[in-house]
Design an enzyme around this catalytic site. Structure first.
Site, PDB file in Angstrom:
ATOM      1  N   CYS A   1     -67.373 -21.898  63.448  1.00  0.00           N
ATOM      2  CA  CYS A   1     -68.400 -21.438  62.526  1.00  0.00           C
ATOM      3  C   CYS A   1     -69.698 -22.176  62.815  1.00  0.00           C
ATOM      4  CB  CYS A   1     -67.956 -21.700  61.090  1.00  0.00           C
ATOM      5  SG  CYS A   1     -69.221 -21.315  59.881  1.00  0.00           S
TER       6      CYS A   1
ATOM      7  N   HIS B   1     -67.174  -6.756  61.929  1.00  0.00           N
ATOM      8  CA  HIS B   1     -67.221  -8.072  62.586  1.00  0.00           C
ATOM      9  C   HIS B   1     -67.001  -9.122  61.489  1.00  0.00           C
ATOM     10  CE1 HIS B   1     -68.941 -10.659  65.926  1.00  0.00           C
ATOM     11  NE2 HIS B   1     -69.059 -11.473  64.891  1.00  0.00           N
TER      12      HIS B   1
ATOM     13  N   ASN C   1     -65.269 -16.815  64.040  1.00  0.00           N
ATOM     14  CA  ASN C   1     -64.812 -15.482  64.398  1.00  0.00           C
ATOM     15  C   ASN C   1     -63.333 -15.262  64.107  1.00  0.00           C
ATOM     16  OD1 ASN C   1     -66.939 -13.896  65.850  1.00  0.00           O
ATOM     17  ND2 ASN C   1     -67.043 -15.776  67.064  1.00  0.00           N
TER      18      ASN C   1
END
Lengths: 303, 303
Positions: free
Chosen positions: A240, A207, A249
């Site tokens: 963010c 991730h 992301n």
């Protein structure tokens, strides 16, 4: 270059993206978006969160969303669950997979969950047990593996300890998070080499955040090490949480472009995905940060 | 991961960045910015272009800029030169290194230079000869190596032929350009493996664009193959000439972050560089697209 033939992209936009959006998004629009995402060929969508609406009001309609989306066969519909109360609601909504979460760094865990790492395990353990008993799979997010906004450096042993305890509880997959987007490929190689000495690679997902522009470079390093599951958010939705206006992301559309061009199969229709990105961009009412959304707005590409 | 101990970053912002800016930038500001860049520790700065001001009015003050900047010892001050007339002006301004340019694809070469590839060589050859006779080093940009906005796919043999002819003319370095930012790491590996069978790696530089977010991933692939020279533009200044609002040049600040974090020496002071990025952002009067400039604007980092 040693690359896998196929990769699983796990779309986290409806949860990890939307939870950071200030603009209220209607339940109808969330359902429409999730349906578009499953129609694009994505096999995994994290659709909402059962964290108490007091903390994330944007996702207070979690049960309604989960109950009203079209459940496409073959697609896993997952949701975030913080504790047993959240799990009850998730089970009521018949979620396929439950995602629990904690951090590799003490300070981030405390800020995010209001507990020490040690105190977090007894909260998560019964969630995993009950979910498994109910026939659900369980994923765990481990945040701040590559760096913490409060503690700074995070040792790989810290992530290792947390992952070990979570796998002992019975989780099916662990998603290794670069929560503040500080990771670089050399660090990714070091951390993933250590983790893969202890856990099967197919039980670990990555991730990455693109806060400093390194997310795709980190993906390529992970691919070369044999990792094949990556989380991302369409359009880079969500930004963010630690720096308003900065990238957050990794964007699904940018990730898919690179994977496809490298001959790696994802099963996702890039055209449908970009259409869906334009649609949700219109709904949230602001430009999404991904490179492909920039290109679409500028006319550099068309869909 | 096999990485070089040090890398040369060639700053192209004052030329490749500013030439795409519509807002008029004063000669004084250009000089101030170039002086800041050399003070940050950059050893190579492409400061302007001697293309006729009719084509690039923004850089019509090339001679004044070149004559009035502080020439820091150890720094190479380069400029773009299209032909013999441009070279005369560059020599008058005592430029250290001359950069010539052409494309690997026929259609882009014709659009950019108004000549076929074959017709371009006789224009460039005397420029290289005269520059070398005057004691200058010569760099050549080869554009569209990884894809062309008009021709689409570009075969590696096309780039190979162009590079061969340019090295035969006597150039010192060839900068391999991903002009429209379509390259992916697998393609970079293939193209650079072929090119490095024919030319020494230390005679090749990489000029990546971040239009689709892949630039840093491409840099890491090139690093692993032993390439050590990269072009970039502070703040990502310049954007993408083919898609207004999309990312263009790889940003020097983002590149340096990743290199430094991977333990690769650049000789550049990141703090001074970011200060200079903020300064030129103020001068051009619009937000610069790099991730570090986004972070600075959002308060995610401070300088």
């Amino acid at each position: 270059m040693n690359l896998p033939a196929k990769v699983t992209v796990k779309e986290v936009g409806p949860r990890d993206g939307l939870q950071n959006e200030e603009e209220h998004i209607s339940t109808i629009d969330k359902i429409e978006w999730i349906n578009q995402l499953s129609e694009s060929g994505l096999s995994y969508i994290e659709i909402t969160s059962f964290v108490h609406p007091k903390w994330i009001p944007q996702l207070g309609d979690a049960v309604d969303v989960a109950k009203q989306i079209n459940r496409k066969p073959g697609v896993t519909y997952a949701a975030l669950v913080p504790n047993e109360r959240g799990l009850e609601r998730a089970l009521e909504a018949d979620i396929d997979e439950v995602s629990i979460f904690m951090s590799a760094s003490e300070a981030h865990n405390r800020k995010n969950i209001n507990k020490s790492i040690r105190e977090t395990y007894p909260v998560l353990s019964p969630v995993v047990q009950t979910a498994k008993n109910e026939g659900k799979t369980v994923r765990a997010y481990v945040s701040t593996v590559f760096g913490c906004p409060y503690d700074g450096t995070v040792e790989v042993d810290q992530a290792l300890s947390v992952c070990e305890r979570l796998f002992e509880m019975g989780i099916d997959e662990c998603s290794i998070g670069d929560t503040i987007g500080v990771a670089n490929p050399l660090q990714v190689e070091r951390v993933l080499s250590t983790l893969s000495n202890h856990f099967p690679k197919d039980k670990l997902a990555l991730h990455f955040h693109n806060t400093r522009g390194t997310a795709l470079a980190n993906v390529v390093t992970a691919l070369q090490l044999g990792f094949t599951t990556f989380d991302s958010s369409l359009g880079g939705l969500g930004g963010c949480p630690y720096a308003k206006g900065a990238s957050g992301n990794l964007a699904t559309d940018d990730l898919l472009y690179m994977l496809e061009e490298m001959g790696i199969h994802t099963g996702v229709d890039h055209h449908k995905l970009l259409k869906s990105g334009e649609w949700i961009q219109h709904v949230v009412g602001k430009p999404l940060p991904s490179h492909h959304m920039q290109m679409l707005r500028s006319g550099g590409i068309q869909v």
